[in-house]
Design an enzyme around this catalytic site. Sequence first.
Site, short mmCIF file in Angstrom:
data_model
loop_
_atom_site.label_atom_id
_atom_site.label_comp_id
_atom_site.label_asym_id
_atom_site.label_seq_id
_atom_site.Cartn_x
_atom_site.Cartn_y
_atom_site.Cartn_z
N ILE A 95 0.83 -1.21 0.00
CA ILE A 95 0.00 0.00 0.00
C ILE A 95 0.86 1.26 0.00
CG2 ILE A 95 -1.69 1.33 1.31
CD1 ILE A 95 -2.84 -1.34 2.30
N ASP A 107 11.49 3.86 4.13
CA ASP A 107 11.29 2.47 4.52
C ASP A 107 12.49 2.03 5.35
OD1 ASP A 107 9.24 0.13 3.33
OD2 ASP A 107 11.09 -0.65 4.21
N ARG A 166 -6.87 -11.91 15.84
CA ARG A 166 -6.21 -10.62 15.60
C ARG A 166 -6.27 -9.75 16.87
NH1 ARG A 166 -4.50 -13.04 12.10
NH2 ARG A 166 -4.45 -12.63 9.85
N TYR A 218 -3.32 -7.06 17.08
CA TYR A 218 -3.46 -6.16 15.92
C TYR A 218 -4.69 -5.27 16.07
CZ TYR A 218 -3.81 -4.68 11.03
OH TYR A 218 -3.89 -3.95 9.87
N LYS A 238 -4.69 -1.18 16.36
CA LYS A 238 -5.32 -0.35 15.34
C LYS A 238 -6.49 0.45 15.92
CE LYS A 238 -2.65 -1.18 11.87
NZ LYS A 238 -1.81 -0.11 11.28
N ASP A 279 -4.15 -7.55 -0.96
CA ASP A 279 -3.16 -8.49 -1.48
C ASP A 279 -1.82 -7.78 -1.63
OD1 ASP A 279 -2.04 -10.76 -2.44
OD2 ASP A 279 -3.27 -10.92 -4.25
#
Length: 248
Positions: A17, A36, A147, A150, A154, A184
């Site tokens: 993304i 990065d 999850r 996570y 989030k 993906d």
Amino acid sequence: MRLAGKTALVTAAGQGIGRACVLAMAAEGAEVWATDVNPKLLDGYDGVAGVRAVPLDVLDKAAIARVVQVMPRVDVLFNCAGFVHNGTVLQASDADWEFAFQLNARAQFWTIQAVLPRMLANDEGRGRGSIINMASVCSSIKGLPNRFIYGASKAAVIGLTKSVAADFVGQGIRCNAICPGTVDTPSLQDRINAHDDPVAARKAFIARQPMGRLATAEEIAPLVVYLASEESVFATGQAFAVDGGITI
């Protein structure tokens, strides 16, 4: 050119993304600082107009400050860096919890803290800037199986987003979150490959998407461009779901 004259900072820009959004913003005229933690992932930006590739570990507060200080200006911040842990609360370790909140939430706190003074100084001190945080539909919006860490981290991102938006809504700063469904990306493929049966794992990810397929990174990028542009000037403090129908 919807982003002409704007300078953007993007984290985790090497692939997925983050990379799709860097290319989309550059195509709309922005000067994009693509960062990065893995310098090799930035090699693909060689020769791409409007993109400056800069290695950056967002877990290093001083490194974030150094990058922001040398930028000519900051109009847009896209906090894309993050990590997905698998498992329930009974499988969660203190170390995994700490790492998730460091990368998924605290790194965003640090980058926002670094860019806000620059954004507030824009337009001769009148302030102007758009902060876009990577959250997820797996958060305070919706619980998904396995999850736990996570989703908790989030959810923190959404709270962080709304708090920043509320504090600076009158000073020209907008802060929003994007909440994708299953996309993906190379990161997803790594998680799929970690399963004993990767083929079954991919089918399971697809099965939870009501549209019957995964999103592409390029399908997330238009939302980021919109939030970076003046077209979204009246939008702040929102969590925008782009999830293929998971939250219907």
